[in-house]
Write a protein that holds these residues in place. Structure first.
Motif, PDB file in Angstrom:
ATOM      1  N   GLY A  48       0.783  -1.227   0.000  1.00 42.04           N
ATOM      2  CA  GLY A  48       0.000   0.000   0.000  1.00 42.04           C
ATOM      3  C   GLY A  48       0.815   1.277   0.000  1.00 42.04           C
ATOM      4  O   GLY A  48       0.269   2.362   0.229  1.00 42.04           O
ATOM      5  N   HIS A  49       2.112   1.191  -0.260  1.00 43.96           N
ATOM      6  CA  HIS A  49       2.933   2.409  -0.296  1.00 43.96           C
ATOM      7  C   HIS A  49       2.403   3.396  -1.324  1.00 43.96           C
ATOM      8  O   HIS A  49       2.418   4.612  -1.095  1.00 43.96           O
ATOM      9  CB  HIS A  49       4.392   2.059  -0.626  1.00 43.96           C
ATOM     10  N   CYS A  50       1.949   2.885  -2.459  1.00 39.01           N
ATOM     11  CA  CYS A  50       1.451   3.771  -3.509  1.00 39.01           C
ATOM     12  C   CYS A  50       0.261   4.584  -3.014  1.00 39.01           C
ATOM     13  O   CYS A  50       0.139   5.782  -3.305  1.00 39.01           O
ATOM     14  CB  CYS A  50       1.083   2.962  -4.748  1.00 39.01           C
ATOM     15  N   MET A  51      -0.628   3.943  -2.248  1.00 36.37           N
ATOM     16  CA  MET A  51      -1.791   4.636  -1.706  1.00 36.37           C
ATOM     17  C   MET A  51      -1.397   5.590  -0.592  1.00 36.37           C
ATOM     18  O   MET A  51      -1.950   6.684  -0.455  1.00 36.37           O
ATOM     19  CB  MET A  51      -2.814   3.618  -1.202  1.00 36.37           C
ATOM     20  N   ALA A  52      -0.432   5.166   0.230  1.00 32.50           N
ATOM     21  CA  ALA A  52      -0.026   5.980   1.373  1.00 32.50           C
ATOM     22  C   ALA A  52       0.689   7.253   0.951  1.00 32.50           C
ATOM     23  O   ALA A  52       0.573   8.284   1.625  1.00 32.50           O
ATOM     24  CB  ALA A  52       0.875   5.159   2.292  1.00 32.50           C
ATOM     25  N   VAL A  53       1.433   7.197  -0.158  1.00 28.53           N
ATOM     26  CA  VAL A  53       2.238   8.349  -0.559  1.00 28.53           C
ATOM     27  C   VAL A  53       1.457   9.326  -1.433  1.00 28.53           C
ATOM     28  O   VAL A  53       1.871  10.483  -1.607  1.00 28.53           O
ATOM     29  CB  VAL A  53       3.521   7.876  -1.288  1.00 28.53           C
ATOM     30  N   CYS A  54       0.329   8.892  -1.975  1.00 28.13           N
ATOM     31  CA  CYS A  54      -0.434   9.755  -2.887  1.00 28.13           C
ATOM     32  C   CYS A  54      -1.143  10.861  -2.108  1.00 28.13           C
ATOM     33  O   CYS A  54      -2.017  10.579  -1.270  1.00 28.13           O
ATOM     34  CB  CYS A  54      -1.456   8.933  -3.661  1.00 28.13           C
ATOM     35  N   PRO A  55      -0.816  12.134  -2.376  1.00 26.22           N
ATOM     36  CA  PRO A  55      -1.439  13.232  -1.623  1.00 26.22           C
ATOM     37  C   PRO A  55      -2.872  13.521  -2.058  1.00 26.22           C
ATOM     38  O   PRO A  55      -3.592  14.256  -1.377  1.00 26.22           O
ATOM     39  CB  PRO A  55      -0.525  14.422  -1.923  1.00 26.22           C
ATOM     40  N   ALA A  56      -3.289  12.937  -3.191  1.00 29.18           N
ATOM     41  CA  ALA A  56      -4.612  13.234  -3.732  1.00 29.18           C
ATOM     42  C   ALA A  56      -5.587  12.078  -3.580  1.00 29.18           C
ATOM     43  O   ALA A  56      -6.724  12.168  -4.037  1.00 29.18           O
ATOM     44  CB  ALA A  56      -4.486  13.611  -5.213  1.00 29.18           C
ATOM     45  N   ASP A  57      -5.163  10.982  -2.963  1.00 31.21           N
ATOM     46  CA  ASP A  57      -6.002   9.796  -2.811  1.00 31.21           C
ATOM     47  C   ASP A  57      -6.559   9.362  -4.170  1.00 31.21           C
ATOM     48  O   ASP A  57      -7.759   9.101  -4.327  1.00 31.21           O
ATOM     49  CB  ASP A  57      -7.152  10.071  -1.833  1.00 31.21           C
ATOM     50  N   ALA A  58      -5.654   9.290  -5.159  1.00 30.75           N
ATOM     51  CA  ALA A  58      -6.083   9.021  -6.532  1.00 30.75           C
ATOM     52  C   ALA A  58      -5.889   7.571  -6.961  1.00 30.75           C
ATOM     53  O   ALA A  58      -6.404   7.169  -8.004  1.00 30.75           O
ATOM     54  CB  ALA A  58      -5.324   9.943  -7.494  1.00 30.75           C
ATOM     55  N   ILE A  59      -5.152   6.785  -6.184  1.00 32.73           N
ATOM     56  CA  ILE A  59      -4.845   5.422  -6.591  1.00 32.73           C
ATOM     57  C   ILE A  59      -5.400   4.434  -5.571  1.00 32.73           C
ATOM     58  O   ILE A  59      -5.390   4.692  -4.368  1.00 32.73           O
ATOM     59  CB  ILE A  59      -3.312   5.223  -6.755  1.00 32.73           C
ATOM     60  N   ARG A  60      -5.912   3.316  -6.069  1.00 31.80           N
ATOM     61  CA  ARG A  60      -6.402   2.267  -5.171  1.00 31.80           C
ATOM     62  C   ARG A  60      -6.022   0.909  -5.746  1.00 31.80           C
ATOM     63  O   ARG A  60      -6.321   0.609  -6.907  1.00 31.80           O
ATOM     64  CB  ARG A  60      -7.908   2.339  -4.997  1.00 31.80           C
ATOM     65  N   LEU A  61      -5.357   0.104  -4.922  1.00 33.13           N
ATOM     66  CA  LEU A  61      -5.056  -1.262  -5.324  1.00 33.13           C
ATOM     67  C   LEU A  61      -6.362  -2.040  -5.438  1.00 33.13           C
ATOM     68  O   LEU A  61      -7.188  -2.026  -4.528  1.00 33.13           O
ATOM     69  CB  LEU A  61      -4.123  -1.928  -4.310  1.00 33.13           C
ATOM     70  N   THR A  62      -6.527  -2.723  -6.546  1.00 32.11           N
ATOM     71  CA  THR A  62      -7.784  -3.417  -6.816  1.00 32.11           C
ATOM     72  C   THR A  62      -8.075  -4.480  -5.764  1.00 32.11           C
ATOM     73  O   THR A  62      -9.231  -4.707  -5.404  1.00 32.11           O
ATOM     74  CB  THR A  62      -7.729  -4.069  -8.213  1.00 32.11           C
ATOM     75  N   ARG A  63      -7.031  -5.120  -5.241  1.00 29.77           N
ATOM     76  CA  ARG A  63      -7.240  -6.207  -4.279  1.00 29.77           C
ATOM     77  C   ARG A  63      -7.628  -5.706  -2.894  1.00 29.77           C
ATOM     78  O   ARG A  63      -7.962  -6.490  -2.019  1.00 29.77           O
ATOM     79  CB  ARG A  63      -5.985  -7.068  -4.192  1.00 29.77           C
ATOM     80  N   PHE A  64      -7.580  -4.383  -2.670  1.00 27.96           N
ATOM     81  CA  PHE A  64      -8.016  -3.812  -1.395  1.00 27.96           C
ATOM     82  C   PHE A  64      -9.489  -3.429  -1.495  1.00 27.96           C
ATOM     83  O   PHE A  64      -9.888  -2.724  -2.427  1.00 27.96           O
ATOM     84  CB  PHE A  64      -7.206  -2.570  -1.030  1.00 27.96           C
ATOM     85  N   ALA A  65     -10.273  -3.855  -0.535  1.00 30.17           N
ATOM     86  CA  ALA A  65     -11.702  -3.521  -0.538  1.00 30.17           C
ATOM     87  C   ALA A  65     -11.928  -2.046  -0.210  1.00 30.17           C
ATOM     88  O   ALA A  65     -12.864  -1.432  -0.716  1.00 30.17           O
ATOM     89  CB  ALA A  65     -12.451  -4.406   0.452  1.00 30.17           C
ATOM     90  N   ASP A  66     -11.060  -1.488   0.622  1.00 29.82           N
ATOM     91  CA  ASP A  66     -11.238  -0.111   1.082  1.00 29.82           C
ATOM     92  C   ASP A  66     -10.144   0.793   0.540  1.00 29.82           C
ATOM     93  O   ASP A  66      -9.062   0.338   0.158  1.00 29.82           O
ATOM     94  CB  ASP A  66     -11.232  -0.044   2.611  1.00 29.82           C
TER      95      ASP A  66
END
Length: 272
Positions: A48-66
Protein backbone atom coordinates in the motif's frame (compact mmCIF):
# COMPACT_ATOMS: atom_id res chain seq x y z
CA UNK A 1 -7.98 -7.56 -13.52
CA UNK A 2 -5.83 -4.44 -13.36
CA UNK A 3 -3.47 -4.09 -10.40
CA UNK A 4 -4.89 -0.69 -9.48
CA UNK A 5 -7.32 1.99 -10.55
CA UNK A 6 -6.58 5.69 -10.99
CA UNK A 7 -9.04 8.51 -10.42
CA UNK A 8 -8.02 10.72 -13.34
CA UNK A 9 -9.83 13.70 -11.86
CA UNK A 10 -7.72 13.56 -8.71
CA UNK A 11 -4.35 12.32 -9.96
CA UNK A 12 -1.69 15.07 -9.85
CA UNK A 13 0.55 13.18 -12.29
CA UNK A 14 3.49 13.61 -9.93
CA UNK A 15 4.76 10.02 -10.18
CA UNK A 16 5.11 9.61 -6.43
CA UNK A 17 3.35 6.23 -6.46
CA UNK A 18 5.80 4.84 -9.03
CA UNK A 19 8.82 6.33 -7.28
CA UNK A 20 7.84 4.85 -3.90
CA UNK A 21 6.78 1.36 -5.04
CA UNK A 22 9.41 -1.01 -3.56
CA UNK A 23 8.75 -3.68 -6.19
CA UNK A 24 8.71 -1.39 -9.22
CA UNK A 25 5.14 -2.37 -10.11
CA UNK A 26 4.15 1.04 -11.45
CA UNK A 27 5.24 2.73 -14.68
CA UNK A 28 5.05 6.50 -14.91
CA UNK A 29 5.97 8.92 -17.69
CA UNK A 30 5.95 12.65 -17.03
CA UNK A 31 2.60 14.19 -17.78
CA UNK A 32 0.84 10.84 -18.03
CA UNK A 33 -1.08 8.57 -15.69
CA UNK A 34 0.54 5.77 -13.67
CA UNK A 35 0.14 2.32 -15.22
CA UNK A 36 0.86 -1.20 -13.98
CA UNK A 37 4.21 -2.58 -15.12
CA UNK A 38 3.49 -5.39 -17.58
CA UNK A 39 5.72 -7.93 -15.83
CA UNK A 40 6.52 -6.57 -12.38
CA UNK A 41 2.90 -6.03 -11.32
CA UNK A 42 2.80 -9.76 -10.54
CA UNK A 43 5.25 -9.06 -7.70
CA UNK A 44 3.07 -6.51 -5.89
CA UNK A 45 3.61 -6.83 -2.11
CA UNK A 46 0.20 -5.42 -1.12
CA UNK A 47 2.14 -2.96 1.03
CA UNK A 48 0.00 0.00 0.00
CA UNK A 49 2.93 2.41 -0.30
CA UNK A 50 1.45 3.77 -3.51
CA UNK A 51 -1.79 4.64 -1.71
CA UNK A 52 -0.03 5.98 1.37
CA UNK A 53 2.24 8.35 -0.56
CA UNK A 54 -0.43 9.75 -2.89
CA UNK A 55 -1.44 13.23 -1.62
CA UNK A 56 -4.61 13.23 -3.73
CA UNK A 57 -6.00 9.80 -2.81
CA UNK A 58 -6.08 9.02 -6.53
CA UNK A 59 -4.85 5.42 -6.59
CA UNK A 60 -6.40 2.27 -5.17
CA UNK A 61 -5.06 -1.26 -5.32
CA UNK A 62 -7.78 -3.42 -6.82
CA UNK A 63 -7.24 -6.21 -4.28
CA UNK A 64 -8.02 -3.81 -1.40
CA UNK A 65 -11.70 -3.52 -0.54
CA UNK A 66 -11.24 -0.11 1.08
CA UNK A 67 -9.44 3.05 0.13
CA UNK A 68 -6.76 4.82 2.12
CA UNK A 69 -7.46 6.75 5.31
CA UNK A 70 -5.87 10.19 5.76
CA UNK A 71 -3.20 10.43 8.45
CA UNK A 72 -4.33 12.67 11.29
CA UNK A 73 -1.20 14.74 11.90
CA UNK A 74 -2.79 16.32 14.97
CA UNK A 75 -2.32 12.96 16.71
CA UNK A 76 1.41 12.81 16.00
CA UNK A 77 3.56 12.56 19.11
CA UNK A 78 6.85 14.30 19.70
CA UNK A 79 10.20 12.62 20.28
CA UNK A 80 9.94 13.52 23.96
CA UNK A 81 6.51 11.90 24.16
CA UNK A 82 7.58 8.76 22.33
CA UNK A 83 10.71 8.51 24.45
CA UNK A 84 8.62 8.76 27.61
CA UNK A 85 6.11 6.19 26.33
CA UNK A 86 8.76 3.64 25.35
CA UNK A 87 10.82 4.07 28.51
CA UNK A 88 7.74 3.81 30.72
CA UNK A 89 6.66 0.46 29.25
CA UNK A 90 6.83 -2.23 31.90
CA UNK A 91 6.54 -6.01 31.78
CA UNK A 92 3.34 -6.52 33.77
CA UNK A 93 3.05 -9.69 35.86
CA UNK A 94 0.21 -8.73 38.21
CA UNK A 95 -3.26 -8.14 36.84
CA UNK A 96 -6.63 -6.99 38.08
CA UNK A 97 -9.21 -9.71 38.37
CA UNK A 98 -11.38 -8.39 35.55
CA UNK A 99 -11.97 -9.50 31.95
CA UNK A 100 -10.41 -7.80 28.97
CA UNK A 101 -12.92 -6.24 26.62
CA UNK A 102 -12.91 -8.23 23.37
CA UNK A 103 -13.63 -5.16 21.27
CA UNK A 104 -10.66 -3.30 22.74
CA UNK A 105 -8.37 -6.29 22.34
CA UNK A 106 -9.52 -6.78 18.76
CA UNK A 107 -8.77 -3.15 18.00
CA UNK A 108 -5.29 -3.48 19.46
CA UNK A 109 -4.61 -6.73 17.60
CA UNK A 110 -5.50 -5.03 14.31
CA UNK A 111 -2.57 -2.65 14.81
CA UNK A 112 -0.17 -5.58 14.37
CA UNK A 113 -1.16 -5.83 10.69
CA UNK A 114 0.86 -2.63 10.18
CA UNK A 115 4.12 -3.83 11.73
CA UNK A 116 7.20 -4.54 9.57
CA UNK A 117 7.17 -7.94 7.91
CA UNK A 118 9.62 -9.57 5.49
CA UNK A 119 8.34 -9.06 1.93
CA UNK A 120 5.14 -7.76 3.60
CA UNK A 121 4.10 -11.39 3.96
CA UNK A 122 2.39 -10.74 7.31
CA UNK A 123 2.19 -14.46 8.17
CA UNK A 124 1.37 -14.06 11.87
CA UNK A 125 -2.02 -15.14 13.15
CA UNK A 126 -3.25 -14.90 16.73
CA UNK A 127 -4.65 -17.44 19.15
CA UNK A 128 -6.34 -15.72 22.10
CA UNK A 129 -7.36 -17.31 25.39
CA UNK A 130 -10.12 -15.23 26.99
CA UNK A 131 -10.91 -15.41 30.68
CA UNK A 132 -9.01 -16.74 33.66
CA UNK A 133 -10.38 -20.29 33.28
CA UNK A 134 -9.14 -20.67 29.71
CA UNK A 135 -5.76 -19.13 30.55
CA UNK A 136 -5.48 -21.52 33.53
CA UNK A 137 -6.16 -24.42 31.17
CA UNK A 138 -3.25 -23.37 29.00
CA UNK A 139 -1.02 -22.84 32.04
CA UNK A 140 -2.00 -26.28 33.33
CA UNK A 141 -0.96 -27.92 30.05
CA UNK A 142 2.39 -26.13 30.29
CA UNK A 143 2.76 -27.28 33.91
CA UNK A 144 2.20 -30.90 32.87
CA UNK A 145 4.91 -30.59 30.23
CA UNK A 146 7.19 -29.15 32.91
CA UNK A 147 6.33 -32.05 35.21
CA UNK A 148 7.27 -34.61 32.55
CA UNK A 149 10.57 -32.83 31.87
CA UNK A 150 11.29 -32.64 35.61
CA UNK A 151 10.57 -36.34 36.17
CA UNK A 152 12.84 -37.18 33.25
CA UNK A 153 15.52 -34.97 34.82
CA UNK A 154 16.18 -33.46 31.42
CA UNK A 155 18.79 -30.83 30.76
CA UNK A 156 15.98 -28.44 29.82
CA UNK A 157 14.29 -28.99 33.20
CA UNK A 158 17.50 -28.08 34.99
CA UNK A 159 18.30 -25.03 32.87
CA UNK A 160 14.79 -23.58 33.19
CA UNK A 161 14.33 -24.57 36.86
CA UNK A 162 11.16 -26.44 35.97
CA UNK A 163 10.85 -28.57 39.15
CA UNK A 164 10.48 -25.45 41.29
CA UNK A 165 7.84 -24.01 38.97
CA UNK A 166 5.88 -27.28 39.16
CA UNK A 167 6.04 -27.22 42.96
CA UNK A 168 4.67 -23.69 42.97
CA UNK A 169 1.92 -24.72 40.57
CA UNK A 170 0.95 -27.65 42.76
CA UNK A 171 0.84 -25.26 45.70
CA UNK A 172 -1.58 -22.94 43.93
CA UNK A 173 0.86 -20.32 42.61
CA UNK A 174 0.92 -19.72 38.86
CA UNK A 175 4.11 -18.12 37.59
CA UNK A 176 3.53 -19.57 34.12
CA UNK A 177 0.71 -17.23 33.05
CA UNK A 178 0.47 -15.23 36.32
CA UNK A 179 -3.31 -15.67 36.60
CA UNK A 180 -3.72 -13.29 33.68
CA UNK A 181 -7.26 -12.73 32.38
CA UNK A 182 -6.16 -13.14 28.76
CA UNK A 183 -3.39 -14.61 26.67
CA UNK A 184 -2.38 -13.77 23.08
CA UNK A 185 -0.20 -16.23 21.16
CA UNK A 186 1.52 -15.38 17.87
CA UNK A 187 1.49 -18.33 15.47
CA UNK A 188 3.10 -18.49 12.05
CA UNK A 189 4.35 -20.95 9.43
CA UNK A 190 7.64 -22.76 9.90
CA UNK A 191 8.57 -22.01 6.30
CA UNK A 192 8.40 -18.63 4.61
CA UNK A 193 10.27 -15.40 4.03
CA UNK A 194 10.94 -14.43 7.67
CA UNK A 195 8.15 -15.98 9.79
CA UNK A 196 10.07 -16.07 13.09
CA UNK A 197 11.15 -12.41 13.21
CA UNK A 198 7.76 -11.43 11.81
CA UNK A 199 6.07 -13.10 14.79
CA UNK A 200 8.47 -11.50 17.27
CA UNK A 201 7.94 -8.03 15.78
CA UNK A 202 4.16 -8.49 15.76
CA UNK A 203 4.25 -9.50 19.43
CA UNK A 204 6.39 -6.48 20.32
CA UNK A 205 3.96 -4.23 18.43
CA UNK A 206 1.07 -5.78 20.32
CA UNK A 207 2.73 -5.22 23.69
CA UNK A 208 3.26 -1.52 22.93
CA UNK A 209 -0.28 -1.10 21.61
CA UNK A 210 -1.66 -2.79 24.73
CA UNK A 211 0.23 -0.27 26.86
CA UNK A 212 -1.33 2.60 24.93
CA UNK A 213 -4.76 1.00 25.50
CA UNK A 214 -4.29 1.02 29.27
CA UNK A 215 -3.52 -2.69 29.40
CA UNK A 216 -0.34 -4.43 30.45
CA UNK A 217 1.48 -7.50 29.20
CA UNK A 218 4.48 -9.73 29.72
CA UNK A 219 6.11 -12.21 27.38
CA UNK A 220 5.06 -15.72 28.35
CA UNK A 221 8.38 -17.50 27.85
CA UNK A 222 7.38 -20.74 29.60
CA UNK A 223 4.45 -21.16 27.21
CA UNK A 224 6.71 -20.53 24.23
CA UNK A 225 9.17 -23.16 25.47
CA UNK A 226 6.40 -25.69 26.03
CA UNK A 227 4.94 -25.03 22.58
CA UNK A 228 8.35 -25.66 21.04
CA UNK A 229 8.67 -29.10 22.65
CA UNK A 230 5.23 -30.42 23.53
CA UNK A 231 2.66 -31.62 20.99
CA UNK A 232 -0.12 -31.46 23.59
CA UNK A 233 0.38 -27.75 24.20
CA UNK A 234 0.47 -27.08 20.46
CA UNK A 235 -2.73 -29.08 19.99
CA UNK A 236 -4.48 -27.12 22.74
CA UNK A 237 -3.51 -23.88 21.01
CA UNK A 238 -4.56 -25.16 17.60
CA UNK A 239 -1.05 -24.95 16.17
CA UNK A 240 -0.75 -27.07 13.03
CA UNK A 241 2.19 -29.31 12.22
CA UNK A 242 3.64 -26.83 9.76
CA UNK A 243 3.31 -23.93 12.23
CA UNK A 244 5.21 -22.69 15.27
CA UNK A 245 4.67 -20.29 18.17
CA UNK A 246 6.80 -17.17 17.81
CA UNK A 247 5.45 -15.03 20.62
CA UNK A 248 3.07 -15.10 23.58
CA UNK A 249 1.79 -12.40 25.92
CA UNK A 250 -0.11 -12.73 29.18
CA UNK A 251 -2.20 -9.58 29.40
CA UNK A 252 -4.83 -7.64 31.32
CA UNK A 253 -5.39 -4.53 33.37
CA UNK A 254 -2.27 -3.87 35.47
CA UNK A 255 -2.76 -4.36 39.20
CA UNK A 256 -0.20 -1.67 39.98
CA UNK A 257 0.95 1.63 38.52
CA UNK A 258 4.58 2.51 37.78
CA UNK A 259 5.11 6.23 38.41
CA UNK A 260 8.87 6.25 37.86
CA UNK A 261 11.46 5.26 35.25
CA UNK A 262 14.24 2.98 36.50
CA UNK A 263 17.76 3.77 35.31
CA UNK A 264 19.35 2.02 32.36
CA UNK A 265 22.92 2.11 31.09
CA UNK A 266 23.67 3.84 27.83
CA UNK A 267 23.54 1.47 24.84
CA UNK A 268 26.71 -0.06 23.46
CA UNK A 269 27.19 1.52 20.04
CA UNK A 270 29.99 1.25 17.48
CA UNK A 271 29.78 4.15 15.07
CA UNK A 272 31.20 3.16 11.70
Amino acid sequence: MSLFTIDETRCKRDGLCAADCPAGCIVFEEGGLPEPHERKQAYCLDCGHCMAVCPADAIRLTRFADGSVPVDRSLNISLDQSEQFLKARRSVRAFRDEPVDRGLLGRVLSVTEYCPSGHNARPTRWVVAEGGAKVAEVAGAVAEWMRAESEAESRLAASLHLPGIVRLWDGGTDIICRNAPALAVAVGPKQGITPQPDGVIATAYLELALTAAGLGACWCGYLMAAAAYDAGVRELLGVAGDEAVYGALMLGRPARRYPALPPRPEPSVDWL
